[in-house]
Design a protein around this motif. Structure first.
Motif, short mmCIF file in Angstrom:
data_model
loop_
_atom_site.label_atom_id
_atom_site.label_comp_id
_atom_site.label_asym_id
_atom_site.label_seq_id
_atom_site.Cartn_x
_atom_site.Cartn_y
_atom_site.Cartn_z
N VAL A 404 -51.16 -12.07 -22.16
CA VAL A 404 -52.53 -12.51 -22.42
C VAL A 404 -52.73 -12.69 -23.93
O VAL A 404 -53.31 -13.68 -24.40
CB VAL A 404 -53.53 -11.48 -21.85
N ALA A 408 -53.46 -16.20 -26.20
CA ALA A 408 -54.51 -16.40 -27.20
C ALA A 408 -53.92 -16.89 -28.51
O ALA A 408 -54.45 -17.80 -29.15
CB ALA A 408 -55.29 -15.10 -27.40
N PHE A 417 -60.33 -12.64 -33.58
CA PHE A 417 -60.67 -13.19 -32.27
C PHE A 417 -59.93 -12.41 -31.18
O PHE A 417 -60.51 -12.04 -30.16
CB PHE A 417 -60.30 -14.68 -32.20
N LYS A 421 -62.36 -10.60 -28.73
CA LYS A 421 -62.57 -11.41 -27.53
C LYS A 421 -61.49 -11.21 -26.48
O LYS A 421 -61.65 -11.62 -25.34
CB LYS A 421 -62.65 -12.90 -27.92
N VAL A 422 -60.36 -10.64 -26.87
CA VAL A 422 -59.28 -10.45 -25.89
C VAL A 422 -59.04 -8.96 -25.63
O VAL A 422 -59.21 -8.48 -24.52
CB VAL A 422 -57.97 -11.14 -26.35
N PRO A 425 -62.48 -6.51 -24.80
CA PRO A 425 -63.02 -6.69 -23.44
C PRO A 425 -62.03 -6.28 -22.35
O PRO A 425 -62.42 -5.71 -21.34
CB PRO A 425 -63.31 -8.19 -23.37
N THR A 426 -60.74 -6.58 -22.56
CA THR A 426 -59.77 -6.22 -21.54
C THR A 426 -59.65 -4.70 -21.44
O THR A 426 -59.49 -4.14 -20.36
CB THR A 426 -58.39 -6.83 -21.88
N ALA B 113 -51.55 -15.59 -17.62
CA ALA B 113 -52.13 -15.02 -18.83
C ALA B 113 -53.60 -15.39 -19.02
O ALA B 113 -54.02 -15.79 -20.10
CB ALA B 113 -51.32 -15.43 -20.06
N LEU B 115 -57.77 -14.35 -18.90
CA LEU B 115 -58.56 -13.17 -19.23
C LEU B 115 -59.42 -12.76 -18.03
O LEU B 115 -60.30 -13.51 -17.60
CB LEU B 115 -59.45 -13.46 -20.44
N HIS B 117 -61.77 -10.66 -17.66
CA HIS B 117 -63.19 -10.36 -17.80
C HIS B 117 -64.03 -11.62 -17.95
O HIS B 117 -65.26 -11.55 -18.02
CB HIS B 117 -63.42 -9.43 -18.99
#
Lengths: 497, 282
Positions: A404, A408, A417, A421-422, A425-426, B113, B115, B117
């Motif tokens: 993930v 990004a 960021f 944002k990654v 929140p995760t 991959a 997100l 959320h």
């Protein structure tokens, strides 16, 4: 059986000495499920020596200790158990009675009407009686000693019998792991390792026998109180110099904490109580729904009617300040730990220390640094409350899938960021769990914080403790519990909604 | 156009030292062991023309996923040159690199991959959010792309509510969101079951012809490579063994390895192709 499988060959290699016997034994064990009766006479007779020689260390130590225990019991019993002491006492008393009696006789010879004679005779009779009693106790103890002797003997026999019965099973299990690892050098019966048990026993048994032959020899553990006091004095000195060095910083910190706490306390206690209650109920409804709203209503009613309202608001202010500090230090620290394994390796033992060290121990230096009062209470609470949020934040960040994050980056994300944002929140659910844990940990510290002058519900519990007021204590404790449950449900509700 | 020129990627405690050692005719195995050296890509040179779809094919560990990551510098090449439309991308700074990634290169991953959320729409719009495009604009664009990949009206769903095939479509839509001219696809369909894989291949081929993206597509599946690629690049142990069309690889394999690799491939039938390419072949 002429046919040799690879398994048979491995067993022969593993067993070395008596390979044929073990091949048969393992065969029998392998053929059926569960326990198969199979007595290993060598193991039963030799005990730890056999286990050592076969390198079965996890069984070696328990059986060695059982042997030693049996020896201790037997030696204790042979030395007469507690009867030796009682017997000696009886002898002493008897001797005294005899001298008293002869004194009485002598006095009687001199002057038959003297009161001394009477009192001497009475004393002699009393001593005789005491000696008799002691003798009886000694006899009892002697009977007890033979019981202990029997216990020691049967312990020895029982452990050996049990070992004989399970020895082949232990060896078979070891064989399977040995085959898996196939570290083939460690095969067969090792005379060197078999010698371990006799050496240990030869070193320890004389000490045991010596102890029971003369009780005065090994009475006290050698210790030097001077070392203890010198170390403590050294630590005192260090803490003293640290507190002198950081006094200005500590002052500022105290000031800041007091300010924050004062503000929160003013908001909670100076605002008219119906307004505060209404706001709390509204928040509960908003964050966690109707059921938590009801729970909160019940809790507030309890606190209000039983007269804990003011104090619980003080507690909540204290707790809120401590939790805020914990969270605002803990989350960034947790993020650092999540990104950097080296920092995590340094921080983790510190967190263990903070959580495991009894709170009373670090209260002492905290008081030395910050004095008695609310700021010290808050700092002690923060020390205890910060670990969960750090740990769970680090866990959350570290368990963000690498793919993930890579995605990004591939779309041109900057570091900030990715963080905001990654990753955050995760890791969100994990971080929220950490916050909830931290709040509960903080709340569990209020009684201890009250010990150093933080006001609130903890103070009531402390008073109840001092005056053994069970009812009061329970009521105040329940008030703390209700605060905890309401706060937890509100935070958890905030997590799921 | 993507140009790779004698690109190496080595992993190790000291990349330079590993590189020096591995480029020798007979590298010292002890030194490599000590440097914990792993060679990802050995001297790869490749040119992907504008609008071309090239498949990197090879077994696990052959360096194909490493090679595709050198194009957008998810991995820094140890040495060599990487050019996009003639300009060297290894010399640009971090800011221009982010700019390049967010405007010109889209990427799809095997493990999608996404997100968890964010909603489906917000996931598709992620590259635009990174670029700083306003919310309404990027949502409109995301909805447009969701229609394109056949997920119309699913923008408000949670990612976890979608099936594996649908999630991969979201990944594809995300890669297309910024309208890049280069697409990097790292085994996008490998984790899907055969039927869905075939559907997605068909859909992807139609889309890629229509949009004319320059595409590097990584796969270990010979059939997939032969079906969708203009040219196939076969890799082995970090080296490019042969580059050519499916026909070339089948009729003139460069060596025994290539022959064995492609011998069980299904020769693509005309019906496998979308009408446009089928017509061109016919």
């Amino acid at each position: 059986m002429t046919h040799h499988t690879a398994r048979d060959e491995a067993i022969m290699h593993f067993a070395g000495r008596n390979g044929l016997y073990y091949r048969q034994a393992f065969q029998r064990i392998g053929e059926r499920r569960g326990y198969v009766p199979s007595i290993n006479i060598a193991a039963a007779l030799l005990g730890p020596i056999w286990l050592g020689g076969r390198r079965l260390w996890s069984a070696f130590w328990p059986y060695l200790i059982a042997d030693l225990l049996a020896v201790v019991l037997i030696a204790f019993a042979l030395a007469g158990g507690t009867s030796a002491e009682q017997g000696a006492r009886a002898d002493r008393l008897e001797k005294l009675a005899v001298t008293r009696l002869s004194e009485a006789k002598a006095a009687n010879d001199r002057d038959a009407t003297s009161t001394i004679v009477k009192s001497l005779t009475r004393s002699a009779a009393a001593l005789e009686k005491a000696a008799d009693e002691a003798r009886q106790v000694a006899d009892h103890a002697k009977a007890g000693a033979s019981l202990i002797l029997a216990l020691g003997g049967s312990l020895l026999v029982a452990t050996r019998l049990s070992l004989g019965a399970i020895a082949n099973h232990i060896a078979e299990r070891r064989f399977r792991t040995w085959r898996l690892e196939s570290d083939r050098r460690k095969a067969g019966f090792s005379l060197l390792h078999a010698g371990g048990a006799p050496v240990l026993l030869a070193a320890l048994i004389p000490i045991i026998l010596l102890h029971f032959s003369d009780r005065t020899l090994l009475d006290a553990v050698p210790s030097d109180p001077a070392w203890n006091s010198a170390s403590a004095a050294w630590l005192d000195h260090i803490i003293g110099s640290i507190s002198k060095a950081v006094a200005p910083a500590a002052g500022t910190l105290t000031y800041a904490i007091t300010g924050m706490l004062g503000l929160l306390e003013a908001v909670l206690t100076e605002t008219p109580w119906p307004v505060v209650m209404a706001i709390i109920l509204a928040i509960a409804w908003q964050l966690a729904g109707f059921r938590v709203f009801l729970l909160t209503f019940v809790a507030i009613s309890y606190l209000a009617i039983l007269g804990y309202w003011e104090k619980s608001m003080q507690t909540v202010a204290l707790l809120g300040t401590a939790a805020l500090i914990s969270i605002s230090i803990g989350i960034p620290l947790g993020i650092l730990c999540g990104y950097n394994r080296r920092i995590a390796a340094i921080v983790r033992p510190l967190l263990d220390f903070m959580q495991t060290m009894p709170a009373f121990v670090y209260l002492i230096p905290v008081i030395a640094l910050f004095g008695i009062g609310k700021p010290s209470g808050i700092i002690a609470t923060v020390i205890f409350g910060i670990p969960p949020v750090v740990r769970l934040t680090a866990l959350g960040i570290a368990s963000v899938p690498a793919s993930v994050r890579e995605a990004a980056v591939a779309f041109g994300a900057s570091r900030s960021f990715i963080l905001f944002k990654v990753d955050l929140p995760t890791a969100g659910p994990s971080i929220m769990a950490g916050i909830s844990q931290t709040i509960l940990m903080c709340l569990s510290m209020v009684v201890i914080a009250a010990l150093i002058g933080a006001k609130g519900l903890g103070e009531d519990v402390l008073h109840a403790l001092q005056y053994a007021a069970q009812g009061q204590g329970l009521l105040a404790g329940l008030a703390i519990l209700l605060c905890a449950i309401v706060l937890d449900r509100m935070v958890q509700g905030g997590r799921t909604h | 156009m993507i140009e790779l020129e004698d690109v190496w990627k080595v992993f190790g405690t000291d990349e330079r030292a590993v590189l020096v050692e591995t480029r020798r005719p007979e590298p010292d195995e002890d030194v490599l062991k000590r440097l914990r050296a792993v060679v990802g890509v050995r001297g790869a040179s490749l040119c992907v023309k504008k609008g071309e779809l090239v498949c990197l094919m090879g077994l696990s560990g052959s360096g194909k996923s490493t090679l595709v990551r050198l194009v957008n510098r998810l991995l820094e090449p140890s040495t060599g040159r990487v050019r996009i439309d003639g300009s060297d991308i290894l010399s640009i700074g971090p800011k221009s690199l982010r700019e390049l990634r967010s405007r010109r290169i889209g990427m799809v991953f095997q493990s999608h991959a996404l997100l968890a959320h964010l909603s489906v729409r917000d996931n598709v719009a992620l590259p635009l959010e990174i670029r700083g495009v306003a919310r309404t604009q990027r949502e409109d664009r995301a909805d447009e792309l969701l229609v394109r990949v056949g997920l119309e009206g699913l923008g408000d769903r949670r990612i976890t509510a979608l099936s594996g095939g649908m999630q991969q479509r979201v990944g594809l839509a995300r890669a297309l969101a910024a309208d890049p001219d280069i697409l990097l696809m790292d085994e996008p369909f490998s984790a899907l079951d055969p039927l869905i894989r075939h559907d997605l291949q068909t859909q992807f081929m139609a889309l890629s012809r229509e949009l004319g993206k320059t595409t590097v597509f990584v796969t270990h599946d010979v059939d997939e490579a032969f079906r969708i690629a203009d040219r196939v690049v076969l890799m082995r142990a970090g080296r490019i063994v042969q580059v050519g069309t499916a026909d070339t690889l089948l009729s003139q394999p460069a060596d025994d390895y290539v022959r064995r690799f492609v011998q069980n491939a299904r020769r693509p039938a005309l019906s496998d192709f979308p009408p446009a390419k089928a017509r061109a072949i016919a």
